[in-house]
Design a protein around this motif. Structure first.
Motif, mmCIF file in Angstrom:
data_model
loop_
_atom_site.group_PDB
_atom_site.id
_atom_site.type_symbol
_atom_site.label_atom_id
_atom_site.label_comp_id
_atom_site.label_asym_id
_atom_site.label_seq_id
_atom_site.Cartn_x
_atom_site.Cartn_y
_atom_site.Cartn_z
ATOM 1 N N GLY A 1 -1.238 8.131 12.922
ATOM 2 C CA GLY A 1 0.203 7.928 12.948
ATOM 3 C C GLY A 1 0.933 8.195 11.651
ATOM 4 O O GLY A 1 2.154 8.040 11.582
ATOM 5 N N VAL A 2 0.202 8.603 10.608
ATOM 6 C CA VAL A 2 0.891 8.914 9.362
ATOM 7 C C VAL A 2 0.606 10.369 9.036
ATOM 8 O O VAL A 2 -0.541 10.784 8.956
ATOM 9 C CB VAL A 2 0.418 8.018 8.204
ATOM 10 C CG1 VAL A 2 1.217 8.338 6.943
ATOM 11 C CG2 VAL A 2 0.575 6.552 8.568
ATOM 12 N N ASN A 3 1.670 11.145 8.898
ATOM 13 C CA ASN A 3 1.514 12.561 8.585
ATOM 14 C C ASN A 3 1.874 12.759 7.116
ATOM 15 O O ASN A 3 3.031 12.666 6.731
ATOM 16 C CB ASN A 3 2.418 13.374 9.507
ATOM 17 C CG ASN A 3 2.165 14.856 9.366
ATOM 18 O OD1 ASN A 3 1.961 15.361 8.259
ATOM 19 N ND2 ASN A 3 2.162 15.557 10.477
ATOM 20 N N MET B 1 0.831 10.663 18.876
ATOM 21 C CA MET B 1 1.311 11.841 19.609
ATOM 22 C C MET B 1 1.541 12.945 18.578
ATOM 23 O O MET B 1 2.300 12.751 17.635
ATOM 24 C CB MET B 1 2.650 11.564 20.276
ATOM 25 C CG MET B 1 2.726 10.279 21.090
ATOM 26 S SD MET B 1 4.295 10.161 21.986
ATOM 27 C CE MET B 1 5.484 10.075 20.655
ATOM 28 N N THR B 2 0.910 14.091 18.777
ATOM 29 C CA THR B 2 1.103 15.174 17.822
ATOM 30 C C THR B 2 1.869 16.348 18.443
ATOM 31 O O THR B 2 2.211 17.290 17.759
ATOM 32 C CB THR B 2 -0.240 15.660 17.250
ATOM 33 O OG1 THR B 2 -1.135 15.845 18.333
ATOM 34 C CG2 THR B 2 -0.832 14.628 16.298
ATOM 35 N N GLU B 3 2.093 16.298 19.760
ATOM 36 C CA GLU B 3 3.035 17.228 20.392
ATOM 37 C C GLU B 3 3.602 16.509 21.600
ATOM 38 O O GLU B 3 2.875 16.203 22.542
ATOM 39 C CB GLU B 3 2.356 18.540 20.821
ATOM 40 C CG GLU B 3 3.366 19.536 21.396
ATOM 41 C CD GLU B 3 2.721 20.830 21.926
ATOM 42 O OE1 GLU B 3 1.522 21.039 21.697
ATOM 43 O OE2 GLU B 3 3.430 21.602 22.592
ATOM 44 N N SER C 1 8.893 4.667 9.900
ATOM 45 C CA SER C 1 9.890 5.156 8.951
ATOM 46 C C SER C 1 9.353 6.505 8.473
ATOM 47 O O SER C 1 8.635 7.179 9.219
ATOM 48 C CB SER C 1 10.028 4.179 7.779
ATOM 49 O OG SER C 1 11.004 4.636 6.863
ATOM 50 N N SER C 2 9.661 6.886 7.249
ATOM 51 C CA SER C 2 8.981 8.035 6.653
ATOM 52 C C SER C 2 8.567 7.596 5.261
ATOM 53 O O SER C 2 9.144 6.657 4.698
ATOM 54 C CB SER C 2 9.905 9.250 6.580
ATOM 55 O OG SER C 2 10.910 9.023 5.617
ATOM 56 N N ILE C 3 7.569 8.257 4.708
ATOM 57 C CA ILE C 3 7.071 7.859 3.393
ATOM 58 C C ILE C 3 8.213 7.927 2.371
ATOM 59 O O ILE C 3 8.382 7.031 1.539
ATOM 60 C CB ILE C 3 5.876 8.753 2.984
ATOM 61 C CG1 ILE C 3 4.710 8.512 3.945
ATOM 62 C CG2 ILE C 3 5.462 8.485 1.552
ATOM 63 C CD1 ILE C 3 3.547 9.476 3.784
ATOM 64 N N GLY D 1 5.558 13.431 6.186
ATOM 65 C CA GLY D 1 5.996 12.119 5.734
ATOM 66 C C GLY D 1 6.253 11.145 6.882
ATOM 67 O O GLY D 1 6.498 9.967 6.658
ATOM 68 N N ASP D 2 6.190 11.636 8.126
ATOM 69 C CA ASP D 2 6.422 10.734 9.268
ATOM 70 C C ASP D 2 5.404 9.604 9.241
ATOM 71 O O ASP D 2 4.204 9.819 9.036
ATOM 72 C CB ASP D 2 6.295 11.492 10.598
ATOM 73 C CG ASP D 2 7.484 12.404 10.848
ATOM 74 O OD1 ASP D 2 8.570 12.104 10.317
ATOM 75 O OD2 ASP D 2 7.322 13.416 11.551
ATOM 76 N N PHE D 3 5.897 8.381 9.423
ATOM 77 C CA PHE D 3 5.061 7.186 9.318
ATOM 78 C C PHE D 3 5.295 6.338 10.554
ATOM 79 O O PHE D 3 6.408 5.912 10.818
ATOM 80 C CB PHE D 3 5.454 6.418 8.049
ATOM 81 C CG PHE D 3 4.638 5.178 7.790
ATOM 82 C CD1 PHE D 3 3.550 5.220 6.919
ATOM 83 C CD2 PHE D 3 4.946 3.969 8.409
ATOM 84 C CE1 PHE D 3 2.793 4.080 6.669
ATOM 85 C CE2 PHE D 3 4.187 2.827 8.170
ATOM 86 C CZ PHE D 3 3.113 2.885 7.291
ATOM 87 N N SER D 4 4.244 6.111 11.345
ATOM 88 C CA SER D 4 4.352 5.288 12.549
ATOM 89 C C SER D 4 2.989 4.668 12.809
ATOM 90 O O SER D 4 2.021 5.376 13.031
ATOM 91 C CB SER D 4 4.781 6.186 13.727
ATOM 92 O OG SER D 4 4.547 5.549 14.963
ATOM 93 N N VAL D 5 2.911 3.358 12.732
ATOM 94 C CA VAL D 5 1.618 2.688 12.903
ATOM 95 C C VAL D 5 1.753 1.473 13.811
ATOM 96 O O VAL D 5 2.827 0.902 13.941
ATOM 97 C CB VAL D 5 1.025 2.220 11.540
ATOM 98 C CG1 VAL D 5 0.719 3.409 10.640
ATOM 99 C CG2 VAL D 5 1.954 1.247 10.842
#
Lengths: 449, 470
Positions: free
Chosen positions: A378-380, B396-398, A411-413, A384-388
């Protein structure tokens, strides 16, 4: 240990220097014990020794690598032959090359506790049994102790290159880990506790047990909350996880490869003036402390964010050459089976003035996040996308109120750094590469009902 | 390939080692021998960074005494090395009095789930490297917005031999090949990533069915799509999972909770529920290690038991759990062929193989058309579950919004969270299509390859961890 380094040096000495060939040998040897107890009995007891060698060869800008899971001259020979053969298939890279001595002297760190080798197995078993007993006795609502584990490792490693590097280090580490289940009626909740030290004598049985009991029992009766935007107060463990991710985005390698959201932002304000982030593997209190990095260069204190401002990135030799700078001694590797890459070993935030309780009081209304899940999914670290997933306790009127679970925080980082509102004084080094402290972040999205 | 009896260690040596392991007593002893070779190539930032190869061999020996397991491993496969490990593992038998126990091994032969036609070791390194360059070119040519591409290739060959004190002697020769592409796309809204992979329990023939260009363009498409994505909502919404996208949901939501090690310790929400309705009656869930060439397949598990087809949930009713040797012993029953380990350095435990939900009868397109508002998930990343509470998350990645029965705008990455039993009960329609995908499952610090599969289906409500209003 001299033997270990001698073997690495012997491999490095085989380099055909006249033709411009460079050779690096990374050798590692470990002895470890792991014990799991269940219901007053030993469930598993494992003791083992493992060793191996990884050889890197660079010729005309091309790199080849091979490893063998054994540690003797035959194994080293096999790895060297294979690595040489593999060189031809890599692309030429003007920045390829092994580390060279840079004149920085390694600090002396006491990370090895030889007495661990003599610590009796039965005493290790007893530590795990004691934790299990204390958790069961800690609260009548503890329904089950799924596992109580003791583990230790004594690790030695060395790097030698034909370019003049020859360094070795060693360390010991011990863990206690307990996983408890609390129940009341149909409700079931879990919590785990741990203690870490350089030797078995440093382990804190009481704190480890009490932590698991508190975490499992305080979640009893937890409900799914309503979706909202609020201030999240992160527990130390959660902050350490967040710092680990943040450090990844500040890798010079990711920056040069266009995969860091903080590329080209040195000198910019990323957060409030109270925010200072340092990676310091020379701090002996850090569990990731090491005198040298995975390429054999001395580790050093690197300031990443100072007073909210981005100061720079971490580099190994290759990433530094690409960026036209010098290594920050930040090469890491996952043992002898992998080539080095850039990574932090001991990141921490500069602690603030307030305790966890004082922060909760100052925040007034919000969410105390006890633990998060799904961090790897959930964290890219690029976008920077942050979802946990999260569980914790709502904060009302400046105090902990009802427990909540089955929710997400997002949120985002970038935004999270900007919205840091309180930094705790309760710094504690945790397993892994980061220190935890209580951290309050405003404007997080809570996903629930 | 039928490979039993790849004699890494001679049977008479194994018999003597097993005897030594039980010298101080014990109910069960086992020797697991492994020889593993691997090669991996990484391409990043337009360059083949390196080709790396590795080799290891060794043995893990365990002795079970009552509820206690002693374990030791060694990289020394000589009789002396094995006997030393056997003694270390046998040290847990404190009672003594085991005495001499003769072990007579009888070799079993188990057919592999599929044939491996092209051993990666028979393929030139140059031919492997070429695949990566082709994928890089294909990804970059799909759009100028693709700013970075990393490509990974890997093959492994694990030859194993298992012998135990009950006379079992069996072997397996597992060849696995994988290929993956990670793209970074850059636009006005920042950067986005797209990942795609192909991985099967086969050799280099993987590339006869998997086009590296296709893998690359799928990864690129995923990253590019998200450049125009809006934040996912926060809250509970209906979710349609595209076939093959979300097998991980069942792996996490109930698979782990059906592993018998959690059951015998009463640390699963599914404990003592055999015969009960634990899911929507539309759900039939299977774990099957025999369906080669999927990523989680094998001839025998890491305890020497042949892979099995195990029905876990039939029409919503819990049929059985998955068992390894130790958990099965505790309940005086047979293992279900689910004992797996990462390497000879690890103890086996209950693990899934290929876990999948059987197709239903509904038209997949109709499922979307009949969903007024929701989220369509085309690809999921990893996940995680707490087996004791059933709470799980997966990324979810897409994903896309569904508005008025149509798939519309793409969404940024977010996690979903739910409770296993709750989500299984909320499946209200299952499509007639099906697909599998490969994954790596981590449990207790050990990673093993698994397959996940599912038809297109709808869950009436899942919590989405986005940042926008639901």
């Amino acid at each position: 240990m001299p033997e270990l380094l001698e073997l690495a040096e012997a491999v490095a000495a085989r380099a055909d220097v006249a033709s411009g060939e460079e050779v690096e040998a990374y050798v590692a040897h470990g002895r470890d014990t792991s014990i799991r107890v269940y219901d007053g009995e030993i469930e598993q007891l494992s003791s083992a020794e493992s060793a191996g060698v990884g050889v890197r060869v660079v010729r005309e800008g091309r790199q080849g690598f091979a490893w063998v899971g054994a540690l003797d001259e035959t194994a080293a020979e096999e790895a060297l032959t294979e690595a040489r053969d593999n060189v031809a298939y890599a692309s030429a890279d003007e920045h390829a090359g092994l580390a060279r001595p840079d004149g920085v002297a390694p600090v002396t760190l006491e990370l090895w506790r030889g007495e661990q080798a003599e610590y009796p197995t039965q005493a290790k078993v007893d530590l795990a049994l004691e934790v299990e007993r204390m958790v069961r006795a800690g609260d009548p609502r503890i329904r089950q102790v799924v596992s109580s584990d003791y583990s230790d490792a004594m690790t030695e490693w060395g790097v030698a290159t034909s370019t003049g590097i020859s360094s070795a280090a060693r360390r010991t580490i011990c863990h206690l880990f307990v996983n408890a289940i609390a129940g009341e009626g149909d409700d079931t909740q879990t919590g785990f506790g741990y203690s870490v030290g350089r030797a078995a004598g440093d382990l804190d049985v009481v704190a480890c047990s009490a932590d698991a009991v508190e975490r499992a029992t305080r979640m009893l009766g937890a409900k799914k909350p309503r979706s909202s935007r609020l201030t999240a107060v992160l527990d130390r463990r959660v902050t350490a996880t967040l710092l680990g991710i943040l450090a990844r985005t500040l890798s010079g390698e990711e920056v040069s490869k266009g995969r860091s959201l903080f590329a080209d932002r040195v000198g910019e304000e990323l957060g409030p003036g109270t925010l200072t982030l340092v990676d310091d593997p020379t701090d002996p209190a850090a569990l990731g402390a090491a005198p040298m990095d995975a390429e054999g260069l001395a580790t050093r204190r690197n300031e990443l964010i100072q007073g909210g401002k981005l100061m720079g990135y971490l580099y190994d030799t290759h990433a530094a050459r690409v960026a036209g700078t010098v290594s920050t001694g930040s090469a890491v590797r996952g043992g002898y089976r992998t080539t080095p890459g850039v990574g932090a070993r001991a990141v921490s935030l500069l602690p603030g003035e307030l305790s966890q309780e004082e922060i909760i009081s100052a925040v007034g209304t919000g969410l105390f996040v006890q633990s998060v899940s799904g961090v790897h999914s959930g964290v890219n670290a690029v976008s920077g996308d942050f979802s946990v997933g999260a569980q914790g306790v709502m904060i009302r009127d400046g105090a902990l109120a009802e427990p909540v679970r089955e929710m997400t925080i997002a949120s985002s980082i970038q935004r999270m750094l900007q919205h840091v509102s309180f930094i705790g004084s309760d710094l504690e080094w945790l397993p892994g590469s980061a220190a935890g402290l209580t951290l309050a972040i405003d404007d997080m999205s809570l996903g629930g009902e | 390939m039928t490979v039993a009896g790849t004699a890494l260690v001679e049977p008479d040596v194994l018999e003597r080692v097993l005897r030594r392991a039980l010298e101080r007593g014990g109910d069960f002893a086992e020797v697991f021998v492994e020889d593993r070779t691997m090669s991996a190539i990484s391409l990043d930032d337009r360059r083949v960074e390196e080709l790396s190869t590795g080799h290891e061999r060794g043995a893990g020996i365990r002795v079970v005494v009552g509820e206690t397991t002693g374990f030791a491993h060694t990289a020394d496969l000589t009789e002396r090395g094995l006997r030393a490990a056997a003694e270390a593992a046998g040290a847990v038998a404190r009672e003594g009095g085991g005495g001499a126990r003769r072990v007579a091994l009888e070799e079993g032969r188990v057919a592999a789930p599929n044939e491996v036609r092209i051993l990666p070791s028979d393929v030139t390194k140059a031919a492997k490297v070429e695949l990566l360059s082709r994928a890089d070119a294909a990804a970059r040519s799909s759009s100028d917005s693709i700013v970075q591409v990393s490509v990974g290739y890997g093959d492994t060959r694990r030859r194993i031999q298992v012998a135990n004190s009950e006379g079992l002697l069996s072997g397996d020769d597992r060849v696995r090949t994988r290929f993956s592409v990670l793209c970074v796309a850059s636009g006005d809204t920042g950067m986005q990533t797209g990942y795609e992979t192909r991985a099967l329990t086969v050799g280099f023939e993987l590339f006869e069915t998997a086009s590296v260009e296709e893998v690359a363009t799928e990864a690129a498409h995923r990253a590019l799509t998200k450049l125009s994505a809006r934040p996912a909502p926060a809250g509970v919404v209906p979710v349609v999972l595209q076939r093959g996208s979300g097998g991980i949901l069942f792996h996490e939501a109930c698979g782990h909770g059906l592993e018998a090690d959690h059951i015998v310790k009463d640390s699963s929400v599914y404990t003592n529920r055999v015969g009960e309705l634990v899911a929507s009656p539309l759900v039939t869930l299977v774990d099957d290690g025999t369906v080669g060439p999927n990523w989680g397949s094998f001839a025998i598990d890491d305890e020497g038991r042949p892979a099995q087809h195990n029905v876990l949930i039939q029409d919503g009713v819990l049929v059985d759990y998955m068992w390894d040797e130790v958990s099965a012993r505790r309940r005086q029953r047979a293992s279900s062929g689910n004992g797996r380990r990462e390497s000879y350095r690890h103890l086996p435990m209950v693990r899934m193989t290929n876990t999948y939900l059987l197709p239903g009868e509904d038209d997949p397109e109709e499922i979307v058309a009949q969903t007024p508002h929701g989220i369509y998930v085309a690809h999921l990343g990893g996940g995680q579950v707490n087996t004791a509470t059933g709470d799980f998350v997966f990324g979810m990645t897409e994903a896309y919004l569904i508005e008025n029965g149509r798939i519309t705008e793409p969404l940024r990455d977010a996690n979903m969270i739910g409770n296993g039993p709750d989500v299984l009960a909320k499946i209200d329609t299952i499509g007639s299509d099906f697909d599998m995908s490969p994954g790596t499952c981590g449990k207790d610090g050990q990673s093993v390859p698994v397959g996940c599969g599912q038809p297109t289906l709808r869950i009436t409500g899942v919590t989405i961890g986005g940042t926008a209003g639901a």
